[in-house]
Design a protein around this motif. Structure first.
Motif, PDB file in Angstrom:
ATOM      1  N   HIS A 116       0.820  -1.214   0.000  1.00 23.70           N
ATOM      2  CA  HIS A 116       0.000   0.000   0.000  1.00 23.70           C
ATOM      3  C   HIS A 116       0.855   1.265   0.000  1.00 23.70           C
ATOM      4  CE1 HIS A 116      -3.532   2.445   0.815  1.00 23.70           C
ATOM      5  NE2 HIS A 116      -2.894   3.009   1.828  1.00 23.70           N
ATOM      6  N   ASP A 117       1.992   1.210   0.697  1.00 21.44           N
ATOM      7  CA  ASP A 117       2.805   2.401   0.872  1.00 21.44           C
ATOM      8  C   ASP A 117       4.174   1.966   1.389  1.00 21.44           C
ATOM      9  OD1 ASP A 117       3.430   5.112   0.949  1.00 21.44           O
ATOM     10  OD2 ASP A 117       2.031   5.603   2.560  1.00 21.44           O
ATOM     11  N   PHE A 118       5.082   2.908   1.517  1.00 22.06           N
ATOM     12  CA  PHE A 118       6.372   2.611   2.133  1.00 22.06           C
ATOM     13  C   PHE A 118       6.937   3.863   2.772  1.00 22.06           C
ATOM     14  CE2 PHE A 118       7.402   3.983  -2.113  1.00 22.06           C
ATOM     15  CZ  PHE A 118       8.542   4.757  -1.954  1.00 22.06           C
ATOM     16  N   LEU A 119       7.806   3.647   3.725  1.00 23.92           N
ATOM     17  CA  LEU A 119       8.518   4.730   4.394  1.00 23.92           C
ATOM     18  C   LEU A 119       9.985   4.540   4.079  1.00 23.92           C
ATOM     19  CD1 LEU A 119       6.806   4.332   7.881  1.00 23.92           C
ATOM     20  CD2 LEU A 119       6.202   5.981   6.094  1.00 23.92           C
ATOM     21  N   ASP A 120      10.586   5.514   3.417  1.00 28.15           N
ATOM     22  CA  ASP A 120      12.004   5.443   3.090  1.00 28.15           C
ATOM     23  C   ASP A 120      12.809   5.835   4.315  1.00 28.15           C
ATOM     24  OD1 ASP A 120      13.452   4.547   0.985  1.00 28.15           O
ATOM     25  OD2 ASP A 120      13.178   6.320  -0.255  1.00 28.15           O
ATOM     26  N   GLU A 121      13.699   4.956   4.729  1.00 29.23           N
ATOM     27  CA  GLU A 121      14.523   5.210   5.900  1.00 29.23           C
ATOM     28  C   GLU A 121      15.988   5.044   5.517  1.00 29.23           C
ATOM     29  OE1 GLU A 121      11.301   3.826   9.199  1.00 29.23           O
ATOM     30  OE2 GLU A 121      12.437   2.257   8.236  1.00 29.23           O
ATOM     31  N   GLU A 122      16.885   5.490   6.375  1.00 31.17           N
ATOM     32  CA  GLU A 122      18.312   5.442   6.067  1.00 31.17           C
ATOM     33  C   GLU A 122      18.798   4.055   5.679  1.00 31.17           C
ATOM     34  OE1 GLU A 122      21.027   6.835   9.007  1.00 31.17           O
ATOM     35  OE2 GLU A 122      20.404   8.906   8.802  1.00 31.17           O
ATOM     36  N   ASP A 123      18.255   3.040   6.334  1.00 30.10           N
ATOM     37  CA  ASP A 123      18.743   1.686   6.084  1.00 30.10           C
ATOM     38  C   ASP A 123      17.804   0.869   5.189  1.00 30.10           C
ATOM     39  OD1 ASP A 123      16.710   1.459   7.905  1.00 30.10           O
ATOM     40  OD2 ASP A 123      17.785   0.112   9.257  1.00 30.10           O
ATOM     41  N   GLY A 124      16.927   1.541   4.468  1.00 28.27           N
ATOM     42  CA  GLY A 124      16.029   0.839   3.547  1.00 28.27           C
ATOM     43  C   GLY A 124      14.590   1.263   3.756  1.00 28.27           C
ATOM     44  N   ALA A 125      13.687   0.541   3.151  1.00 24.35           N
ATOM     45  CA  ALA A 125      12.275   0.893   3.213  1.00 24.35           C
ATOM     46  C   ALA A 125      11.533  -0.005   4.189  1.00 24.35           C
ATOM     47  CB  ALA A 125      11.642   0.776   1.832  1.00 24.35           C
ATOM     48  N   THR A 126      10.581   0.602   4.879  1.00 30.21           N
ATOM     49  CA  THR A 126       9.595  -0.156   5.641  1.00 30.21           C
ATOM     50  C   THR A 126       8.318  -0.076   4.825  1.00 30.21           C
ATOM     51  OG1 THR A 126      10.580   0.289   7.791  1.00 30.21           O
ATOM     52  CG2 THR A 126       8.240  -0.260   7.782  1.00 30.21           C
ATOM     53  N   TYR A 127       7.746  -1.233   4.533  1.00 33.05           N
ATOM     54  CA  TYR A 127       6.554  -1.291   3.690  1.00 33.05           C
ATOM     55  C   TYR A 127       5.302  -1.387   4.540  1.00 33.05           C
ATOM     56  CZ  TYR A 127       9.903  -1.938   0.016  1.00 33.05           C
ATOM     57  OH  TYR A 127      10.947  -1.736  -0.855  1.00 33.05           O
ATOM     58  N   ILE A 128       4.258  -0.692   4.100  1.00 33.67           N
ATOM     59  CA  ILE A 128       2.952  -0.802   4.733  1.00 33.67           C
ATOM     60  C   ILE A 128       2.137  -1.705   3.812  1.00 33.67           C
ATOM     61  CG2 ILE A 128       0.855   0.377   5.450  1.00 33.67           C
ATOM     62  CD1 ILE A 128       4.006   2.338   5.395  1.00 33.67           C
ATOM     63  N   LEU A 129       1.752  -2.848   4.367  1.00 32.75           N
ATOM     64  CA  LEU A 129       1.035  -3.870   3.610  1.00 32.75           C
ATOM     65  C   LEU A 129      -0.393  -3.967   4.115  1.00 32.75           C
ATOM     66  CD1 LEU A 129       3.726  -6.711   3.815  1.00 32.75           C
ATOM     67  CD2 LEU A 129       3.520  -4.922   2.086  1.00 32.75           C
ATOM     68  N   VAL A 130      -1.290  -4.373   3.221  1.00 30.77           N
ATOM     69  CA  VAL A 130      -2.679  -4.622   3.584  1.00 30.77           C
ATOM     70  C   VAL A 130      -2.943  -6.098   3.326  1.00 30.77           C
ATOM     71  CG1 VAL A 130      -5.088  -4.033   3.172  1.00 30.77           C
ATOM     72  CG2 VAL A 130      -3.319  -2.295   2.844  1.00 30.77           C
ATOM     73  N   ARG A 131      -3.399  -6.789   4.364  1.00 30.51           N
ATOM     74  CA  ARG A 131      -3.710  -8.213   4.185  1.00 30.51           C
ATOM     75  C   ARG A 131      -4.927  -8.352   3.288  1.00 30.51           C
ATOM     76  NH1 ARG A 131      -4.895 -10.413   9.337  1.00 30.51           N
ATOM     77  NH2 ARG A 131      -7.069 -10.548   8.778  1.00 30.51           N
ATOM     78  N   ASP A 132      -4.839  -9.236   2.310  1.00 28.21           N
ATOM     79  CA  ASP A 132      -5.921  -9.490   1.356  1.00 28.21           C
ATOM     80  C   ASP A 132      -6.835 -10.542   1.964  1.00 28.21           C
ATOM     81  OD1 ASP A 132      -7.607 -10.101  -0.729  1.00 28.21           O
ATOM     82  OD2 ASP A 132      -6.017 -10.300  -2.214  1.00 28.21           O
ATOM     83  N   GLU A 133      -8.012 -10.111   2.384  1.00 28.41           N
ATOM     84  CA  GLU A 133      -8.954 -11.037   3.020  1.00 28.41           C
ATOM     85  C   GLU A 133      -9.749 -11.867   2.030  1.00 28.41           C
ATOM     86  OE1 GLU A 133     -11.160  -8.519   5.874  1.00 28.41           O
ATOM     87  OE2 GLU A 133     -10.257  -9.926   7.304  1.00 28.41           O
ATOM     88  N   GLU A 134      -9.699 -11.514   0.743  1.00 32.93           N
ATOM     89  CA  GLU A 134     -10.493 -12.237  -0.243  1.00 32.93           C
ATOM     90  C   GLU A 134     -10.104 -13.703  -0.319  1.00 32.93           C
ATOM     91  OE1 GLU A 134     -10.737 -10.455  -4.093  1.00 32.93           O
ATOM     92  OE2 GLU A 134     -11.108  -8.476  -3.255  1.00 32.93           O
TER      93      GLU A 134
END
Length: 137
Positions: A116-134
């Motif tokens: 869904h999104d990501f946060l760029d940080e000094e040591d790489g990206a943290t990803y924001i994921l959405v669980r697919d309930e389908e």
């Protein structure tokens, strides 16, 4: 990007790839030109879930609604993801917004997530994921 940032990024990558808590996963990218086409299999990666996504305290109701859309906030999680292929190799990829992540936490169960999104940080990206309930019964 400075040399120090590259060193932090490489250290974080290697730490995740060797972390015993990291799970195997596979990433897929939808075909933007043909939504009916099969997703492209990007390859194998390691994923380390880091917790539930917490919206910033200063977000108002409209910002929260815009960010979460029709999905329940409890379906949003944060994770670090690293491709198993070596950087600059033909098989290397970095996850992008819109990619799908398939994980197998155990016993043959497959959980699907959407980047869904990501946060760029000094040591790489943290990803924001959405669980697919389908795919869940």
């Amino acid at each position: 990007m400075s040399q120090l940032d590259q060193e932090k990024r490489l250290a974080a990558r290697l730490a995740l790839l060797s972390n015993q808590d990291a799970q195997d996963c596979n990433l897929y990218r939808p075909d933007e030109d043909d939504p009916e086409a099969e997703e492209k299999d990007l390859g194998d990666a390691k994923i380390l879930f880091t917790g539930a996504f917490q919206a910033p305290a200063d977000w108002d109701a409209a910002e929260r609604e815009d960010y979460f859309g029709d999905s329940a906030p409890e379906l949003f999680v944060t994770a670090r993801i690293e491709c198993e292929a070596k950087p600059a190799s033909a098989g290397f990829f970095e996850p992008e917004i819109g990619d799908y992540v398939a994980t197998m936490p155990g016993l043959g169960e497959v959980l699907m997530f959407y980047v869904h999104d990501f946060l760029d940080e000094e040591d790489g990206a943290t990803y924001i994921l959405v669980r697919d309930e389908e795919l869940l019964d």
